[in-house]
Every structure is written in C-alpha cells, then in structure tokens.
Write a protein that holds these residues in place. Structure first.
Motif, PDB file in Angstrom:
ATOM      1  N   GLU A  83     -11.207   2.629  -6.812  1.00 39.57           N
ATOM      2  CA  GLU A  83     -10.991   1.226  -6.471  1.00 39.57           C
ATOM      3  C   GLU A  83     -10.997   0.391  -7.743  1.00 39.57           C
ATOM      4  O   GLU A  83     -11.943   0.474  -8.543  1.00 39.57           O
ATOM      5  N   THR A 134      -3.391  -0.276  -6.598  1.00 36.93           N
ATOM      6  CA  THR A 134      -4.196   0.316  -5.536  1.00 36.93           C
ATOM      7  C   THR A 134      -3.744   1.738  -5.261  1.00 36.93           C
ATOM      8  O   THR A 134      -2.580   1.985  -4.955  1.00 36.93           O
ATOM      9  N   LYS A 173       0.834  -1.183   0.000  1.00 39.10           N
ATOM     10  CA  LYS A 173       0.000   0.000   0.000  1.00 39.10           C
ATOM     11  C   LYS A 173       0.880   1.248   0.000  1.00 39.10           C
ATOM     12  O   LYS A 173       2.087   1.201   0.260  1.00 39.10           O
ATOM     13  N   GLN A 205      -0.686  -5.251  -8.146  1.00 38.02           N
ATOM     14  CA  GLN A 205      -1.741  -4.522  -7.462  1.00 38.02           C
ATOM     15  C   GLN A 205      -1.728  -3.081  -7.930  1.00 38.02           C
ATOM     16  O   GLN A 205      -0.689  -2.441  -7.927  1.00 38.02           O
TER      17      GLN A 205
END
Lengths: 112, 114
Positions: free
Chosen positions: B44, A101, A3, A99
């Motif tokens: 998202e 994100t 993240k 990912q």
C-alpha cells in the motif's frame, strides 16, 4: 477509483507455460503496465513493463491488446522456483495526479 | 545496477520509542516511495517524493514522518507507533514519477511494534 483486477490464485505443473491476466479498464493514454514477482519476506522484483502489443525479455512476455484494457503476463516453462505472488501495477495518471495502486496479486503455485 | 538498499532489515520497537527506517539508491532516480505491506496483502502506497519534495501523502497518520535529505536518501521516522503498524516497509525509486518509469523496490524493513 482506478484499479487493477487479477485472479487470486493459479496452479501449474512444472514445465508448462503460465498466463496471468490483469484487467485495467481505466487505463489512460500515457499509462504503462508493469509486472512484479514477490517471494515471501522479500520486496517485489521487476519482471517486465509494456505499453502496447508485445514485449519480451529473458524471463517473460507481456501481451497487451489494442484497447489496452487488459494485459497478460506469460511465463514460459515454469519451475518450482517460480512459485510466488505476481502483481500487476498500473500507474494511473490524469487530472494532475497519479495512483500507484497494486492489484491484489496472483499467487502462482507450481506443482512438481 | 537497479539496487535500492534499506536498513535495518529488522526492527523491534516499543510504542513509546522513536526510530527511523533508511533507504538509499544510487541510480540517479528522482522519485522515491514508501510502501507498507501487511502479510498476504499487496503493498500500500504511503508517500511519494519527487525531486526531494513530498508529492503524495496517502493520508498516513502523523506518527509516520517521511524525510528526503537528498536525491539518494529517503527516511521514514517512526514515533508512538501501535502494534497494528507492524508490517514490511518497502522503499522504492524510479527515474521520475511519470508513468513509464520502472519502479524498483528494496528488500524491505520488517517492523515489529511491541
């Protein structure tokens, strides 16, 4: 889970330089860092992208230290029209997947 | 030219309707994305297509059905949606899905489910 972490908000006066930092501790060797600007009711607009050291274009600079665990977006001499949300995006890749994100974004308010 | 075009810009649909969102790019990009964005939240990720094949589905409910008819077009078919699905739906594209290829976003389609 990889993240990115950014400050939630920042205030700045017109004409000042603004630096927004994003931390991405799990960044991998092949991952790039991208910054976006988003105004209300619009899609994110690409600002700048980098891999290491320093990248500069006509609107911003991006500083990435040697360990690449963070990056700093620098906006020179901001104006009222720079009031927006700024997102750092790292496409974390590895183990055959990636990912995409976004971090929570930094709301920049430019004050006259 | 770094343009991703989305239509319609606004859509209102009932919970029993079937509708579609459309996205088009002519940059020769082979990766295309759907994102969902609620108010005051970051986008998202929903789906990723790579070379017209679905490569990522972020556990999206089946009432959302993506389709990539060719390398320039991406659709999102909507059926039996709920009011909480109301959001800004963003399409994006990049040269390929690899890191280092800039992802460009469209202006989004505002969806309201009534």
């Amino acid at each position: 889970l990889a993240k990115t972490t950014q400050p939630i908000s920042m205030d700045s006066y017109e004409g000042q330089e603004v630096n927004i930092t994003c931390s991405h501790n799990n960044i991998a060797t092949n991952d790039y860092i991208t910054w976006y600007q988003q105004f209300p009711s619009q899609g994110p607009r690409f600002i700048i992208q980098g891999y290491k050291t320093k990248v500069t274009n006509e609107v911003a600079s991006l500083f990435i230290p040697a360990d690449r665990k963070s990056s700093t977006l620098s906006l020179p001499r901001v104006s009222l029209s720079d009031t927006a949300v700024y997102y750092c995006l790292v496409v974390f890749s590895g183990a055959g997947s990636y990912q995409l994100t976004f971090g929570k974004g930094t709301k920049l308010s430019v004050i006259p | 030219d770094t343009e991703v075009t989305q239509t319609p810009k606004h859509l209102v649909m009932g919970m029993t309707n079937k509708k579609s969102l459309k996205c088009e790019q002519h940059m020769g990009h082979r990766a295309m994305y759907w994102y969902k964005q609620k108010a005051k939240k970051p986008p998202e990720l929903m789906f990723v297509y790579s070379y017209e094949k679905l490569s990522i589905n972020e556990s999206v409910p089946s009432r959302f059905s993506p389709e990539c008819p060719n390398s320039s077009l991406l659709n999102l078919h909507l059926h039996a949606l709920q009011p909480e699905d109301s959001a800004l739906y963003l399409c994006a594209s990049s040269l390929t899905g690899a890191s280092g290829n800039t992802i460009y976003f469209g202006e989004g389609s505002w969806l309201t489910v009534v």
